[in-house]
Scaffold this motif. Structure first.
Motif, PDB file in Angstrom:
ATOM      1  N   ALA A 145      34.796  66.799  19.362  1.00  0.00           N
ATOM      2  CA  ALA A 145      34.853  68.235  19.787  1.00  0.00           C
ATOM      3  C   ALA A 145      34.549  69.275  18.761  1.00  0.00           C
ATOM      4  O   ALA A 145      34.303  70.409  19.004  1.00  0.00           O
ATOM      5  CB  ALA A 145      35.755  68.432  21.035  1.00  0.00           C
ATOM      6  N   ARG A 146      35.588  69.024  17.777  1.00  0.00           N
ATOM      7  CA  ARG A 146      35.684  70.150  16.758  1.00  0.00           C
ATOM      8  C   ARG A 146      34.571  69.865  15.442  1.00  0.00           C
ATOM      9  O   ARG A 146      34.382  70.639  14.677  1.00  0.00           O
ATOM     10  CB  ARG A 146      37.038  69.860  16.136  1.00  0.00           C
ATOM     11  CG  ARG A 146      37.872  70.193  17.178  1.00  0.00           C
ATOM     12  CD  ARG A 146      39.447  70.157  16.337  1.00  0.00           C
ATOM     13  NE  ARG A 146      40.596  70.695  17.528  1.00  0.00           N
ATOM     14  CZ  ARG A 146      41.735  70.971  17.317  1.00  0.00           C
ATOM     15  NH1 ARG A 146      41.956  70.880  15.921  1.00  0.00           N
ATOM     16  NH2 ARG A 146      42.662  70.915  18.031  1.00  0.00           N
ATOM     17  N   SER A 147      33.611  69.055  15.663  1.00  0.00           N
ATOM     18  CA  SER A 147      32.573  68.808  14.593  1.00  0.00           C
ATOM     19  C   SER A 147      31.584  69.999  14.793  1.00  0.00           C
ATOM     20  O   SER A 147      31.310  70.777  15.592  1.00  0.00           O
ATOM     21  CB  SER A 147      31.859  67.556  14.894  1.00  0.00           C
ATOM     22  OG  SER A 147      30.995  67.788  16.066  1.00  0.00           O
ATOM     23  N   ASP A 191      28.596  69.591  14.423  1.00  0.00           N
ATOM     24  CA  ASP A 191      27.159  69.025  15.438  1.00  0.00           C
ATOM     25  C   ASP A 191      27.561  69.352  16.734  1.00  0.00           C
ATOM     26  O   ASP A 191      26.638  70.133  17.606  1.00  0.00           O
ATOM     27  CB  ASP A 191      27.388  67.477  15.581  1.00  0.00           C
ATOM     28  CG  ASP A 191      26.827  66.800  14.202  1.00  0.00           C
ATOM     29  OD1 ASP A 191      26.178  67.556  13.463  1.00  0.00           O
ATOM     30  OD2 ASP A 191      26.833  65.647  14.025  1.00  0.00           O
ATOM     31  N   ARG A 192      28.826  69.557  17.287  1.00  0.00           N
ATOM     32  CA  ARG A 192      29.210  69.963  18.473  1.00  0.00           C
ATOM     33  C   ARG A 192      29.059  71.492  18.807  1.00  0.00           C
ATOM     34  O   ARG A 192      28.414  72.025  19.838  1.00  0.00           O
ATOM     35  CB  ARG A 192      30.474  69.524  19.096  1.00  0.00           C
ATOM     36  CG  ARG A 192      30.497  68.137  19.466  1.00  0.00           C
ATOM     37  CD  ARG A 192      29.931  67.531  20.696  1.00  0.00           C
ATOM     38  NE  ARG A 192      29.947  66.194  21.280  1.00  0.00           N
ATOM     39  CZ  ARG A 192      30.704  65.176  21.675  1.00  0.00           C
ATOM     40  NH1 ARG A 192      31.942  65.987  22.053  1.00  0.00           N
ATOM     41  NH2 ARG A 192      30.553  64.236  21.643  1.00  0.00           N
ATOM     42  N   ARG A 193      29.524  72.003  17.628  1.00  0.00           N
ATOM     43  CA  ARG A 193      29.513  73.520  17.856  1.00  0.00           C
ATOM     44  C   ARG A 193      28.108  74.081  17.561  1.00  0.00           C
ATOM     45  O   ARG A 193      27.662  74.993  18.269  1.00  0.00           O
ATOM     46  CB  ARG A 193      30.221  74.186  16.471  1.00  0.00           C
ATOM     47  CG  ARG A 193      31.849  73.729  16.570  1.00  0.00           C
ATOM     48  CD  ARG A 193      32.583  74.665  15.363  1.00  0.00           C
ATOM     49  NE  ARG A 193      33.760  74.108  15.373  1.00  0.00           N
ATOM     50  CZ  ARG A 193      34.658  74.235  14.513  1.00  0.00           C
ATOM     51  NH1 ARG A 193      34.588  75.157  13.370  1.00  0.00           N
ATOM     52  NH2 ARG A 193      36.318  73.900  14.658  1.00  0.00           N
ATOM     53  N   ALA A 203      25.540  72.487  18.743  1.00  0.00           N
ATOM     54  CA  ALA A 203      24.857  72.107  19.852  1.00  0.00           C
ATOM     55  C   ALA A 203      25.291  73.171  20.921  1.00  0.00           C
ATOM     56  O   ALA A 203      24.505  73.715  21.884  1.00  0.00           O
ATOM     57  CB  ALA A 203      25.160  70.757  20.275  1.00  0.00           C
ATOM     58  N   ALA A 204      26.514  73.695  20.836  1.00  0.00           N
ATOM     59  CA  ALA A 204      26.896  74.687  21.918  1.00  0.00           C
ATOM     60  C   ALA A 204      26.258  75.973  21.804  1.00  0.00           C
ATOM     61  O   ALA A 204      26.103  76.657  22.807  1.00  0.00           O
ATOM     62  CB  ALA A 204      28.532  74.742  21.773  1.00  0.00           C
TER      63      ALA A 204
END
Length: 119
Positions: free
Chosen positions: A94-96, A98-100, A102-103
């Motif tokens: 969640a803290r990667s 990649d996720r940021r 994508a968000a």
């Protein structure tokens, strides 16, 4: 890091494996391991880095583990391969980055239709 810091010893080791251009392979494997590891730590391009590292682990298992019965390639490399397969399937945390990213991208797409309809 040994592939760069102690290049000559690594090349001597790689000469025992059935690989062309051991010197080039040492650098290639070193770049994959260091670069891929750094990408995993920051959570950027996680699946791609995990794929490259999984291929590296498969190579270690086959070339030095099964062919030469080197213990580290028959113990640590399979465990790392399982970890890389998990990252390929699950992706980053969640803290990667990649996720940021994508968000942020999905927020930008969600805001885009509203901006288009207001015009």
């Amino acid at each position: 890091m040994a592939k760069f810091a102690n290049h000559a010893a690594e090349v001597a080791s790689f000469r025992h494996y059935p690989l062309p251009a051991p010197g080039a392979f040492v650098y290639l494997v070193g770049v994959v391991e260091v670069g891929g590891g750094l990408l995993l730590v920051i959570g950027l391009l996680t699946r791609l880095a995990a794929m490259a590292l999984a291929a590296d682990m498969i190579g270690a298992i086959v070339v030095s583990g099964l062919a030469r019965w080197e213990v580290i390639s028959l113990t640590l490399a399979p465990l790392l391969l399982v970890a890389m397969i998990s990252l390929i399937r699950l992706g980053a945390g969640a803290r990667s980055l990649d996720r940021r990213m994508a968000a942020n991208l999905s927020r930008g797409r969600a805001a885009s239709p509203a901006a288009d309809s207001a015009s």
